[in-house]
Design an enzyme around this catalytic site. Sequence first.
Site, short mmCIF file in Angstrom:
data_model
loop_
_atom_site.label_atom_id
_atom_site.label_comp_id
_atom_site.label_asym_id
_atom_site.label_seq_id
_atom_site.Cartn_x
_atom_site.Cartn_y
_atom_site.Cartn_z
N HIS A 273 0.82 -1.21 0.00
CA HIS A 273 0.00 0.00 0.00
C HIS A 273 0.86 1.26 0.00
O HIS A 273 1.99 1.25 0.50
CB HIS A 273 -0.92 0.03 1.23
CG HIS A 273 -1.99 -1.02 1.19
ND1 HIS A 273 -2.57 -1.53 2.32
CD2 HIS A 273 -2.58 -1.66 0.15
CE1 HIS A 273 -3.48 -2.43 1.99
NE2 HIS A 273 -3.50 -2.52 0.67
N LEU A 292 -1.28 -0.02 21.41
CA LEU A 292 -2.62 -0.61 21.47
C LEU A 292 -2.76 -1.52 22.69
O LEU A 292 -3.79 -1.51 23.39
CB LEU A 292 -2.91 -1.41 20.19
CG LEU A 292 -3.20 -0.58 18.93
CD1 LEU A 292 -3.12 -1.44 17.68
CD2 LEU A 292 -4.59 0.06 19.03
N GLY A 296 -5.35 -1.07 26.16
CA GLY A 296 -6.40 -2.01 26.54
C GLY A 296 -6.86 -2.93 25.45
O GLY A 296 -7.73 -3.78 25.69
N VAL A 299 -3.85 -7.56 21.89
CA VAL A 299 -2.91 -7.65 20.76
C VAL A 299 -2.43 -9.09 20.69
O VAL A 299 -1.67 -9.54 21.55
CB VAL A 299 -1.73 -6.68 20.93
CG1 VAL A 299 -0.78 -6.80 19.75
CG2 VAL A 299 -2.25 -5.25 21.06
N PRO A 300 -2.86 -9.83 19.70
CA PRO A 300 -2.62 -11.28 19.70
C PRO A 300 -1.28 -11.66 19.10
O PRO A 300 -0.68 -10.91 18.34
CB PRO A 300 -3.75 -11.81 18.82
CG PRO A 300 -3.95 -10.71 17.81
CD PRO A 300 -3.69 -9.42 18.54
N THR A 301 -0.85 -12.83 19.48
CA THR A 301 0.26 -13.47 18.76
C THR A 301 -0.30 -14.45 17.74
O THR A 301 0.37 -14.82 16.79
CB THR A 301 1.17 -14.22 19.74
OG1 THR A 301 0.38 -15.14 20.50
CG2 THR A 301 1.86 -13.25 20.68
N SER A 302 -1.54 -14.89 17.98
CA SER A 302 -2.27 -15.74 17.04
C SER A 302 -3.69 -15.20 16.95
O SER A 302 -4.43 -15.22 17.94
CB SER A 302 -2.29 -17.20 17.50
OG SER A 302 -3.24 -17.94 16.75
#
Length: 605
Positions: A273, A292, A296, A299-302
């Site tokens: 982009h 982020l 709160g 924030v995932p790792t998966s």
Amino acid sequence: MATGQLFSRTTQALFYNYKQLPIQWMLDFDFLCGRETPSVAGIINPGAEGFQKLFFGQQEIAIPVHSTIEAACAAHPTADVFINFASFRSAAASSMSALKQPTLRVVAIIAEGVPESDAKQLIAYARSNNKVVIGPATVGGIQAGAFKIGDTAGTIDNIIQCKLYRPGSVGFVSKSGGMSNEMYNTIARVTDGIYEGIAIGGDVFPGSTLSDHVLRFNNIPQVKMMVVVGELGGQDEYSLVEALKQGKVNKPVVAWVGGTCAGLFKSEVQFGHAGAKSGSELESAQAKNEALREAGAVVPTSFEAVIKETFDKLAEEGKISPVKEVMPPQIPEDLSTAIKSGKVRAPTHIISTISDERGEDPCYAGVPISSLVEQGYGVGDVISLLWFKLSLPHYCTHFFEICIILCADHGPCVSGAHNSIVTARAGKDLVSCLVSGLLAIGPRLGGAIDDAVRYFKDAYDRVKSPYEFVEGMKKKGIRVPGIGHRIKRGDNRDKRVEMLQKFARTHFPSVKYMEYAVQVETYALSKANNLVLNIDGAIGSLFLDLLAGTGMFTKQEIDEIVDIGSLNGLFVLARSIGLIGHTFDQKRLKQPLYSHPWEDTLYTK
């Protein structure tokens, strides 16, 4: 920016710059969702008006086509979404025009590469007038079970797999359209699916931000959790961080910023982009993810595991009610697709054996057009291929060309030319003038060639003597076609006839039909000096010799060629040249409307 739901099951759109496939996919999605009305109310195609046929389920419908945005809005005042498929060169102007229409509320700009200055103007106007811009450089958005923009969510198979035909509980927003499709699938596997999904676009200045849509989702009761996918570059994600810190979002947010691998490169990296480029540490994916997390967001790792965990927790707390699964209807398959897959067979509507334009080089009777030009072939060769499906010898094709030259025009007083002249002087167009002249061709003009062929062939094949032929025709009250002339006499033969006879005797293998016609002429001249073999009789008899002498036609094929009026085709082709010439001549001369003189008319009781 809107504070709630953008779309519903009754939302209708205006589609700018006609593209068949995206519109059809929208209509297929409508049918899949059980909508009662199509989501595309009208099409705007600059410079064009009318209707475009498309399918709504099994029913074929006609969608109005308008030439301007203003006309479309006036015709469809309930349509409040504008889907802009214009190129980057004209997307800004058309989008601004749409934003200024009071009936339009949402504008989706699909094009990539819209100038940043234009994008800023669109954003400023939209925000000051409480309108929503999705894009530029977007695939669009979707409300599950209700409405989708263009190509959003891809094929029908993908839409069904992602359960987008009915609403779920997850609000989704990302910059990437491709990532949206991937995440719709992931979310459908571990939750009850999405309620609404938006791809804001990958340009540096998107018309709406990630936080704009998260705040909207927060106000939609049906949305129970949000999933956000950002990317490195810019600071859009920080507006979401601030909204979380200020407590403006009270629903779970699972968020991830892509592009963490950028740190592995020694120099700055530009991803797909325009906005996906980290200009500072603050714009890096790692910094955004950390902000982020601190604000709160989950924030995932998966993605899959964390989304499932968040959803399951909401379900346990009773904040999400199970969605009742429904069986979506079967979308009728397009005939062309079904044929390719071998599922159906369908009869064709037209049979053609003379030409084929499907390849790189169109063919006449199997011969590529380019080879005709390269080998110096002429109009006679084209007639040979398209009329007889054969590559006839050169003397045959040259004979056709001679006939065209001799029959092209016989002066302005002949009925066909006169008709074209009168029509041209009435100010009509070329085609009208040509047709008016051609309509005079028949048994008394041009058709004598066809009749000469039929009668000479029948008489010769029945071994009738010239006496038997002529007297037999006399008893039937039929003039011998091809015999007789208003001006020419036995001592003043038609030079065109003599020229054709000389050519045939030199080049044709056999001239038996022509010699028979000469014998008939000799007998006819014994009765009257004007009963000479005319151009119609000469062409007709020699045409028979051409068919018989080449050895390339069977008797049955020759009979068929004669019966279907092939010689009349030669006359029509030739005379068209002259009729066009008379039309141009009158228009060049700027001749006034023709009125026939009174003194040339007999008025009688």
